[in-house]
Design a protein around this motif. Sequence first.
Motif, mmCIF file in Angstrom:
data_model
loop_
_atom_site.group_PDB
_atom_site.id
_atom_site.type_symbol
_atom_site.label_atom_id
_atom_site.label_comp_id
_atom_site.label_asym_id
_atom_site.label_seq_id
_atom_site.Cartn_x
_atom_site.Cartn_y
_atom_site.Cartn_z
ATOM 1 N N UNK A 1 13.310 36.375 0.457
ATOM 2 C CA UNK A 1 14.153 37.392 -0.690
ATOM 3 C C UNK A 1 13.773 38.525 -0.062
ATOM 4 N N UNK A 2 14.842 39.120 -0.273
ATOM 5 C CA UNK A 2 14.960 40.973 0.042
ATOM 6 C C UNK A 2 15.765 41.534 -1.040
ATOM 7 N N UNK A 3 15.254 42.438 -1.880
ATOM 8 C CA UNK A 3 15.850 43.264 -2.774
ATOM 9 C C UNK A 3 16.187 44.584 -1.915
ATOM 10 N N UNK A 4 17.511 44.581 -1.681
ATOM 11 C CA UNK A 4 18.105 45.801 -0.973
ATOM 12 C C UNK A 4 19.063 46.574 -2.086
ATOM 13 N N UNK A 5 19.529 47.970 -1.763
ATOM 14 C CA UNK A 5 20.275 48.657 -2.672
ATOM 15 C C UNK A 5 21.515 47.700 -3.210
ATOM 16 N N UNK A 6 21.658 47.528 -4.281
ATOM 17 C CA UNK A 6 23.028 46.704 -5.039
ATOM 18 C C UNK A 6 22.978 45.236 -4.626
ATOM 19 N N UNK A 7 21.952 44.630 -3.855
ATOM 20 C CA UNK A 7 21.987 43.324 -3.464
ATOM 21 C C UNK A 7 20.531 42.531 -3.248
ATOM 22 N N UNK A 8 20.698 41.377 -4.002
ATOM 23 C CA UNK A 8 19.337 40.671 -3.484
ATOM 24 C C UNK A 8 19.843 39.396 -2.648
ATOM 25 N N UNK A 9 19.114 39.561 -1.445
ATOM 26 C CA UNK A 9 19.457 38.648 -0.126
ATOM 27 C C UNK A 9 18.592 37.515 -0.199
ATOM 28 N N UNK A 10 18.993 36.383 -0.309
ATOM 29 C CA UNK A 10 18.176 34.879 -0.313
ATOM 30 C C UNK A 10 18.613 34.486 1.232
ATOM 31 N N UNK A 11 17.273 34.091 1.826
ATOM 32 C CA UNK A 11 17.575 33.388 3.061
ATOM 33 C C UNK A 11 16.666 32.177 2.971
ATOM 34 N N UNK A 12 17.378 30.997 3.465
ATOM 35 C CA UNK A 12 16.582 29.701 3.436
ATOM 36 C C UNK A 12 16.752 29.261 4.896
ATOM 37 N N UNK A 13 15.536 28.960 5.404
ATOM 38 C CA UNK A 13 15.439 28.600 6.917
ATOM 39 C C UNK A 13 14.983 27.282 7.178
ATOM 40 N N UNK A 14 15.252 26.570 8.004
ATOM 41 C CA UNK A 14 14.796 25.413 8.136
ATOM 42 C C UNK A 14 14.975 25.072 9.722
ATOM 43 N N UNK A 15 13.957 24.251 10.301
ATOM 44 C CA UNK A 15 13.821 23.832 11.627
ATOM 45 C C UNK A 15 14.336 22.482 11.874
ATOM 46 N N UNK A 16 15.040 22.019 11.288
ATOM 47 C CA UNK A 16 15.550 20.571 11.394
ATOM 48 C C UNK A 16 16.774 20.526 12.032
ATOM 49 N N UNK A 17 17.447 19.344 12.306
ATOM 50 C CA UNK A 17 18.527 19.038 12.892
ATOM 51 C C UNK A 17 19.497 18.383 11.693
ATOM 52 N N UNK A 18 20.422 18.804 11.150
ATOM 53 C CA UNK A 18 21.215 18.522 9.967
ATOM 54 C C UNK A 18 21.977 17.310 10.317
ATOM 55 N N UNK A 19 21.664 16.367 9.315
ATOM 56 C CA UNK A 19 22.350 15.167 9.235
ATOM 57 C C UNK A 19 23.557 15.054 8.384
ATOM 58 N N UNK A 20 24.783 14.660 9.204
ATOM 59 C CA UNK A 20 25.920 14.614 8.556
ATOM 60 C C UNK A 20 25.976 13.592 7.243
ATOM 61 N N UNK A 21 26.150 14.158 6.109
ATOM 62 C CA UNK A 21 26.112 13.270 4.964
ATOM 63 C C UNK A 21 27.153 12.468 4.751
ATOM 64 N N UNK A 22 27.048 11.173 4.551
ATOM 65 C CA UNK A 22 28.511 10.492 4.587
ATOM 66 C C UNK A 22 28.611 10.341 3.284
ATOM 67 N N UNK A 23 29.661 11.030 2.949
ATOM 68 C CA UNK A 23 30.065 11.106 1.242
ATOM 69 C C UNK A 23 31.551 10.776 1.128
ATOM 70 N N UNK A 24 31.903 9.830 0.407
ATOM 71 C CA UNK A 24 33.611 9.496 0.403
ATOM 72 C C UNK A 24 34.279 10.911 -0.426
#
Length: 169
Positions: A93-116
């Motif tokens: 989380x970074x509090x910057x002038x006028x904005x709160x920046x949220x960064x979420x990082x992972x080290x995975x390999x995204x799996x495509x979700x099978x959703x109708x």
Amino acid sequence: MITAQYAQPSRTGTGAIPAASAAPTGPATVHRESLATLAATAAAAPALRRLATTSARAWHLDAATREALALVVTELVTNVILHSGSPRVTLRLRLLPGVLRVEVHDTGCWHRRVTRRPDRHTTAPDDATADLLHAESGRGLALVEAYAAHTTIRPSRTGTTVLAELPLP
């Protein structure tokens, strides 16, 4: 678990300085940051949500911003846990002038979700809306985008970072 919270001059400086409890002194003089890395398990979502709301309170952010932040962090961390296969998740989380920046990082390999999903070309608009209303999941990023002024997804060979910027009043 790695956790740090610090204030750092906006110009290039040396090292981290422990965070004071007061709000930033000027629009470009200081930004505040919170950082945590946890195992990507079900316990990570509430733990990182608590870190986020505790940081937001310490930075004197209003209740509406804290609520939006809690929702955004929960959705992004849950996506990592369910879909990335990453062993860990990092919240910054970074509090910057006028904005709160949220960064979420992972080290995975995204799996495509099978959703109708309804096909826009073969399904009537009312049928598509009904299908989405009865779906068990699939609204997370749409919720994040509803609260964020800007959202970016950055996939790389070493993982994925999702950035959401919440406007501050």
